[in-house]
Every structure is written in structure tokens, then in C-alpha cells.
Design an enzyme around this catalytic site. Sequence first.
Site, PDB file in Angstrom:
ATOM      1  N   LYS A 149      43.755  78.126  40.743  1.00 13.19           N
ATOM      2  CA  LYS A 149      43.685  77.446  42.043  1.00 13.19           C
ATOM      3  C   LYS A 149      43.721  75.930  41.894  1.00 13.19           C
ATOM      4  CE  LYS A 149      43.537  81.026  44.796  1.00 13.19           C
ATOM      5  NZ  LYS A 149      44.655  81.328  45.721  1.00 13.19           N
ATOM      6  N   SER A 174      41.455  77.183  46.821  1.00 12.73           N
ATOM      7  CA  SER A 174      40.072  77.643  46.842  1.00 12.73           C
ATOM      8  C   SER A 174      39.150  76.481  46.517  1.00 12.73           C
ATOM      9  CB  SER A 174      39.853  78.753  45.816  1.00 12.73           C
ATOM     10  OG  SER A 174      38.471  79.045  45.656  1.00 12.73           O
ATOM     11  N   TYR A 208      40.548  82.300  37.764  1.00 11.32           N
ATOM     12  CA  TYR A 208      40.776  82.066  39.191  1.00 11.32           C
ATOM     13  C   TYR A 208      40.723  80.575  39.512  1.00 11.32           C
ATOM     14  CZ  TYR A 208      40.118  82.345  44.262  1.00 11.32           C
ATOM     15  OH  TYR A 208      40.243  82.192  45.619  1.00 11.32           O
TER      16      TYR A 208
END
Length: 264
Positions: free
Chosen positions: A175, A148, A171
Site C-alpha cells: 500500500k 490504506s 500489506y
Amino acid sequence: MKRLQELFNLKGKTAFVTGGAGYLGKAICETLAELGANLVIASRDETKCKDYARVITENFGVKAIGIGMDITSIDSIKAALSQIENEFGSIDILVNDAWSGNKNTFESISYEDWQYDINVCLNGVFYTIKETTPYLIKSKGVILNIASMYGHVSPDYRLYDGAKLANPPSYGAAKAGVIQLTKYLSSFLTEHSIRVNAISPGPFPFPQTGVDNPEFIQKLSDKNIVGRVGTPDDLKGAVALLCTDASKYMTGQNICVDGGWAVW
């Protein structure tokens, strides 16, 4: 010298795609099927995977199966791989796209949510690669990790109105780990002729988000260089490149498919 048609040919190959029946996963599967690969579509929602596998077979004429698998369970991964071996005999391409998690700010995220997100987004990728590598050694295969933009740049807090839309700290941390794991494995798996690369998608909000909150979509679009958010088709070119011999001299790379988001 090979022609492009040969370099982008995946006929006879088998691709194992986690999260393949999801929003971006479907575009990934379509790309591989268009290039001739047979598909294994896996997630915890077995029915959804099987339904989409039938769509792939009907539209592209390749063999596709859907299986239930939890990437946070090593036993579940082992069972899925045994099924794949029985069905196809080999695995040539592994795409790690599975993800789930809750929206959170730094203030709202609980310790349980943090642990869950890291387990799915990072540990699950590691577990899947670890268990699949023996198959990829035999085929001299390819690994593609879906990372991401928030693995290498920070979310702009001004874009998000509370926890409902916020990108959680877990998150981006996970990532970022996926990007580094990609680089690490590109080095340590090269002796087996396995290539490992990643794609970092930019803003690819779910369609329902545009319905529920068009103002948020406009904020994302205004911030981006190309002036819009991404659609699943925008990923297909990078997937085709990194999963075929068109990228046979590329490994350890993270391609940003983000509309220029991270340039400024």
C-alpha cells in the site's frame, strides 16, 4: 462558474472498478452510480460481480456489467478491457480496489505469502493502470487508487492477538507502494490530462470480525480519535470528490479516511 450539482455529475461516464463487489467496493460503486456513471464491476468472482451489477442497475438505473478478471494476469486484464470497449466504447474512471491476502505476522509470513500479497496489492494495480491508460488518455480520465492507513503508518502490534488478526508486513509495504505510484503517475500522466489520486481508508473491519471478536473492534475504536471503526458509507464522500470534476484541481493526493487514526 459551475454549480456543485454540475461538478458532481457523472452522467454519460463509464467507471471501471476492480474489486467492486467487495465490502468497500460496493460503496464505491454505489457512489459512482448515484452520480450517474455506468459501471464495470470486475474481480476473479465473475458471478458475484454480475449479481451486484444487476443490483446496481435495478437501484440506480445505470448500465452496469460484471466481468471476471484477475488483476495479476495481464492477459486477463486485456480481455476485460476488450469486453469493456465493446460494451461501452470508452473508460472515464478507473478505481483500483481489488485485494486479497492472508493474515500474518512478520514471524508467520512465508515467502510465498509475501510474493502473493505484493503481486495482488501492488503489481496488480500497476498492471491494471498500465493497460487501462490508453483508454484514459482518450477520455482525459481519472484514476483512483485505494491505498490504506498502513501504507503510511505502522500497525500497533499491541492491537493484534496472533496471526489470526494481524496485519501482514506485505500489506503495508504494498500500500505504501500504491501511494507512491499515485504520486508518480500524477506527474507523468498529467501531460495527458489524467488525474491520479488515492484514498487511504483507516480501520474498516469486516462485519463478521465484530461478531467473532468484539474485543478487537473495541481496541480499534478506543485507539481512534472519533471512537469508532469505519463503515462503507464513510468512504462515499471522498470517492465522489476524487472521481468527479469537484476535484479537477487535485492530483497526486492521498486522502485519509481514517477517523483521525494517523493524527497521533
